[in-house]
Design a protein around this motif. Structure first.
Motif, mmCIF file in Angstrom:
data_model
loop_
_atom_site.group_PDB
_atom_site.id
_atom_site.type_symbol
_atom_site.label_atom_id
_atom_site.label_comp_id
_atom_site.label_asym_id
_atom_site.label_seq_id
_atom_site.Cartn_x
_atom_site.Cartn_y
_atom_site.Cartn_z
ATOM 1 N N ASN A 73 74.391 11.372 32.436
ATOM 2 C CA ASN A 73 76.266 12.305 31.705
ATOM 3 C C ASN A 73 76.363 13.203 32.344
ATOM 4 N N ALA A 74 75.272 14.338 32.472
ATOM 5 C CA ALA A 74 75.375 15.952 33.233
ATOM 6 C C ALA A 74 76.968 15.908 34.746
ATOM 7 N N LYS A 75 75.641 14.370 35.285
ATOM 8 C CA LYS A 75 76.696 14.415 36.869
ATOM 9 C C LYS A 75 78.121 13.102 36.977
ATOM 10 N N ASN A 76 78.051 12.339 35.297
ATOM 11 C CA ASN A 76 78.825 11.622 35.289
ATOM 12 C C ASN A 76 78.852 10.315 35.654
ATOM 13 N N THR A 77 77.376 9.417 36.117
ATOM 14 C CA THR A 77 76.774 8.560 37.162
ATOM 15 C C THR A 77 75.821 7.810 36.115
ATOM 16 N N VAL A 78 76.213 6.627 36.734
ATOM 17 C CA VAL A 78 75.484 5.589 35.703
ATOM 18 C C VAL A 78 74.788 5.009 37.366
ATOM 19 N N TYR A 79 73.362 4.525 37.009
ATOM 20 C CA TYR A 79 72.402 3.968 37.650
ATOM 21 C C TYR A 79 72.024 2.601 37.031
ATOM 22 N N LEU A 80 71.874 1.727 38.821
ATOM 23 C CA LEU A 80 70.992 0.164 38.434
ATOM 24 C C LEU A 80 70.135 0.223 39.841
ATOM 25 N N GLN A 81 68.815 0.861 38.785
ATOM 26 C CA GLN A 81 67.692 0.717 40.441
ATOM 27 C C GLN A 81 66.861 -1.009 40.017
ATOM 28 N N MET A 82 66.908 -2.251 41.411
ATOM 29 C CA MET A 82 66.538 -2.913 41.417
ATOM 30 C C MET A 82 65.869 -2.838 41.953
ATOM 31 N N ASN A 83 64.862 -3.315 41.947
ATOM 32 C CA ASN A 83 62.827 -3.499 42.648
ATOM 33 C C ASN A 83 62.867 -5.376 42.584
ATOM 34 N N SER A 84 62.079 -5.241 43.653
ATOM 35 C CA SER A 84 61.416 -6.662 44.180
ATOM 36 C C SER A 84 63.038 -7.764 43.634
ATOM 37 N N LEU A 85 63.813 -7.831 44.395
ATOM 38 C CA LEU A 85 65.039 -7.987 45.099
ATOM 39 C C LEU A 85 64.951 -9.581 45.575
ATOM 40 N N LYS A 86 65.683 -10.789 45.610
ATOM 41 C CA LYS A 86 65.313 -11.492 45.504
ATOM 42 C C LYS A 86 66.742 -12.225 46.101
ATOM 43 N N SER A 87 66.499 -13.387 46.749
ATOM 44 C CA SER A 87 68.095 -13.886 47.218
ATOM 45 C C SER A 87 69.150 -13.960 47.007
ATOM 46 N N GLU A 88 68.920 -14.699 45.316
ATOM 47 C CA GLU A 88 69.821 -15.055 44.712
ATOM 48 C C GLU A 88 70.702 -13.617 43.781
ATOM 49 N N ASP A 89 69.841 -12.432 44.275
ATOM 50 C CA ASP A 89 70.700 -11.341 43.309
ATOM 51 C C ASP A 89 71.820 -10.832 44.361
ATOM 52 N N THR A 90 71.938 -11.745 45.421
ATOM 53 C CA THR A 90 72.883 -11.101 46.582
ATOM 54 C C THR A 90 74.153 -11.263 45.494
ATOM 55 N N ALA A 91 75.537 -10.260 45.530
ATOM 56 C CA ALA A 91 76.422 -10.228 44.839
ATOM 57 C C ALA A 91 77.025 -9.187 44.815
ATOM 58 N N VAL A 92 77.978 -9.023 45.085
ATOM 59 C CA VAL A 92 79.082 -7.619 44.637
ATOM 60 C C VAL A 92 78.346 -7.536 43.090
ATOM 61 N N TYR A 93 78.497 -6.401 43.239
ATOM 62 C CA TYR A 93 78.454 -5.270 42.194
ATOM 63 C C TYR A 93 78.914 -4.071 41.072
ATOM 64 N N TYR A 94 79.284 -4.053 40.183
ATOM 65 C CA TYR A 94 80.800 -3.950 39.326
ATOM 66 C C TYR A 94 79.950 -2.317 38.050
ATOM 67 N N CYS A 95 80.068 -1.662 38.182
ATOM 68 C CA CYS A 95 80.389 -0.715 37.021
ATOM 69 C C CYS A 95 81.704 -0.741 35.494
ATOM 70 N N ASN A 96 80.899 -0.980 34.983
ATOM 71 C CA ASN A 96 82.382 -1.105 33.650
ATOM 72 C C ASN A 96 82.113 -0.253 32.539
ATOM 73 N N GLY A 97 83.382 0.071 32.146
ATOM 74 C CA GLY A 97 82.808 1.095 31.179
ATOM 75 C C GLY A 97 84.341 1.828 30.878
ATOM 76 N N ASP A 98 84.608 2.081 29.605
ATOM 77 C CA ASP A 98 85.998 2.606 29.386
ATOM 78 C C ASP A 98 85.824 4.393 29.527
ATOM 79 N N ILE A 99 86.525 5.037 30.135
ATOM 80 C CA ILE A 99 86.643 6.766 29.711
ATOM 81 C C ILE A 99 88.154 7.277 29.695
#
Length: 121
Positions: A73-99
């Motif tokens: 929150n100090a950096k106003n940033t959210v992360y998504l660590q993705m490991n063991s990726l699979k072909s079915e994870d292929t996509a456009v990834y979006y973040c979402n929330g209120d500001i």
């Protein structure tokens, strides 16, 4: 106000990527934030969410045990660590929330522009 997602790219199956989502024009430190994804020809789907404090996290069954959502929150940033990726994870990834804007106005349901993750098998 906007959310800027980054960190996508091309990775081999079994590899890892870390996505970031930063807010500008305001802060999301008081709100739950989420990641969603949309694969070609499919509906947008929920991936993960994190409470304002980071104390609670939620995952889609398809990514449990492989993905980790976190926030600074100090950096106003959210992360998504993705490991063991699979072909079915292929996509456009979006973040979402209120500001909360600098002027004290809560902007609801803000979507980032998306970052493309491609997993090659």
């Amino acid at each position: 106000v906007q959310l800027q997602a980054s960190g996508g790219g091309l990775v081999q199956a079994g590899g890892s990527l870390r996505l970031s989502c930063a807010a500008s024009g305001g802060t999301f430190s008081s709100y739950t934030m989420g990641w969603f994804r949309q694969a070609p020809g499919k509906e947008r789907e929920f991936v993960a969410a994190i409470s304002w404090s980071g104390g609670s996290t939620y995952y889609a069954d398809s990514v449990k045990g492989r993905f980790t959502i976190s926030r600074d929150n100090a950096k106003n940033t959210v992360y998504l660590q993705m490991n063991s990726l699979k072909s079915e994870d292929t996509a456009v990834y979006y973040c979402n929330g209120d500001i909360m804007t600098a002027g004290g106005v809560r902007e609801y349901d803000i979507w980032g522009q998306g970052t493309l993750v491609t997993v090659s098998s």
